[in-house]
Structure formats: structure tokens, C-alpha cells
Scaffold this motif. Structure first.
Motif: not given
Length: 225
Positions: A81-83, A138, A141-142, A162, A165-167
Motif C-alpha cells: 500500500r502507498k501508506d 487486491r 491494497a487493503e 489499481l 492509485d493505491r500501491l
């Protein structure tokens, strides 16, 4: 009606399957294409027994009865994840201690990355095993999990949004080899014109480079096993 049976590795199947089907339909409308899920073991057995006409995968070892054509090189990368707390910098110690999602179509508990780690006497913390790379993305990402995938998989249209935007994509924090996608087939269909044509469709659909720039497919008999 002639049926061609092929297994394609998951990391390129998303794009290649559609291309193979469409190109074959245009060139040979009466042909039928049957796709199978690839694992090194099942594809090797299928090609040997004749239940598959050819297969695309990594194939670390092959019997002498098979022909092999090197396709394209790729490399594994790490995603999170990006964060994620490790998004800024990823050391080897952090990598092996983090929770990982392993992708393996065969369901085995070890993958290519684990083989490389074992050479350094290290093992990673695998907490989830899935059969498809898309499922791993997926999940990552969560969650706080990491996963490793071939970089070519991330360039496909279905994954690009995906990832952007999120990874976060990071290089593996240790020395790793390139991977090579290979097209394999049995001696029994090597010289058959229809199978030669179908293999050329598979090769083109997997976006393979033209060896030597002459448009011919390079076919070499494997003799080192």
C-alpha cells in the motif's frame, strides 16, 4: 474442427489469452482454442501426454522430448500500500519479517522469490497463499501485507489503475535473477504446419521480440536435462 490446447502462465494470461483467441479467429475461423491454467508441473505433463499442444511459463526444467523457445525476460518486484510503513525504504530484514501474500497456481507454499531467499539462508513470513496475481494485489491494497509479482503483470490494463492509485512498487532488497518466459511443445508436433502456425500466434500474442529481426521463430531443442 481442429482444436489447439494451450496453457498460459497467470502473469501474462490476462492480455495474451484474448489476443490469441482474436488472432486465431481472424486467421483460422474454423479453429477452436482451449486454454488451461498453467503450472510448471501440469503443463509439462500435459505437453508430454498430448493433452496440451504447447504452454507458456517459466519452466525451470524440461524433459529431452520437449522443444523450448525463450520469449521475454522479466523481473520480480515487491508491492505494498502507498501508506505502508515500509513504502519509503525496504531492507532485507524488513522484507522477510513483513507478512507476505504468495502467488502460486499450484498451491505450494514456496515460490520463485523464496528460492532466491533460500540461497541467502533467509525465509519470508508467508501468511496468505493465492492462485492468481490479481487476487494478491487486491489483498495487499487493503492490508499491511506485501506481495511479489513479475513487473510485466503490472503493465496490463486491468492492473494499471489499481497500482497507480493505491500501491507502491519497490525493487526486491536482495540480489535476484531475471525470469524468462518460455514457449514449450513436444517433438511429436514440432514439424506439423498447423501447430507451427498456432505457436507463432501464441508467440506474437505474448508480445515476443522477433529474434534477429527476421520475423522467424527461434526453436531450439533442449538437451540439458
Amino acid at each position: 474442427m481442429t482444436t489447439f490446447r494451450v496453457a498460459i502462465t497467470d502473469s501474462i494470461a490476462s492480455e495474451a489469452v484474448g489476443q490469441i483467441a482474436l488472432r486465431a479467429r481472424i486467421a483460422a475461423p474454423s479453429a477452436r482454442i482451449a486454454f488451461s491454467i498453467h503450472t510448471n508441473a501440469s503443463s509439462t505433463e500435459g505437453v508430454e501426454r498430448g493433452t496440451l499442444d504447447c504452454a507458456v511459463g517459466m519452466f525451470p526444467a524440461l524433459p529431452r522430448s520437449m522443444h523450448v523457445q525463450g520469449l521475454i525476460a522479466d523481473r520480480y518486484v515487491c508491492l505494498m500500500r502507498k501508506d505502508h510503513r515500509l513504502a519509503g525504504r525496504l531492507s532485507l530484514d524488513q522484507f522477510v519479517e513483513a507478512a507476505h501474500v504468495l502467488v502460486t497456481p499450484s498451491g505450494q507454499d514456496l515460490g520463485v522469490v523464496d528460492g532466491w531467499l533460500s540461497l541467502q539462508g533467509r525465509t519470508r513470513n508467508i501468511v496468505v497463499v493465492v492462485n492468481r496475481f490479481s487476487d494478491a494485489l487486491r489483498i495487499v491494497a487493503e492490508s499491511e501485507f506485501l506481495t511479489c509479482v513479475p513487473s510485466r503483470f503490472l503493465a496490463q490494463d486491468k492492473q494499471r489503475g489499481l497500482v497507480q492509485d493505491r500501491l507502491v512498487v519497490r525493487d526486491l532488497p536482495f540480489e535476484a535473477e531475471k525470469i524468462l518466459y518460455k514457449l514449450v511443445w513436444h517433438e511429436r508436433v514440432h514439424a506439423h504446419p498447423a501447430h507451427q502456425w498456432f505457436r507463432s500466434v501464441v508467440a506474437e500474442s505474448c508480445s515476443l521480440p522477433e529474434p534477429g529481426g527476421n520475423g522467424r521463430q527461434r526453436r531450439t531443442r533442449r538437451r540439458d536435462h
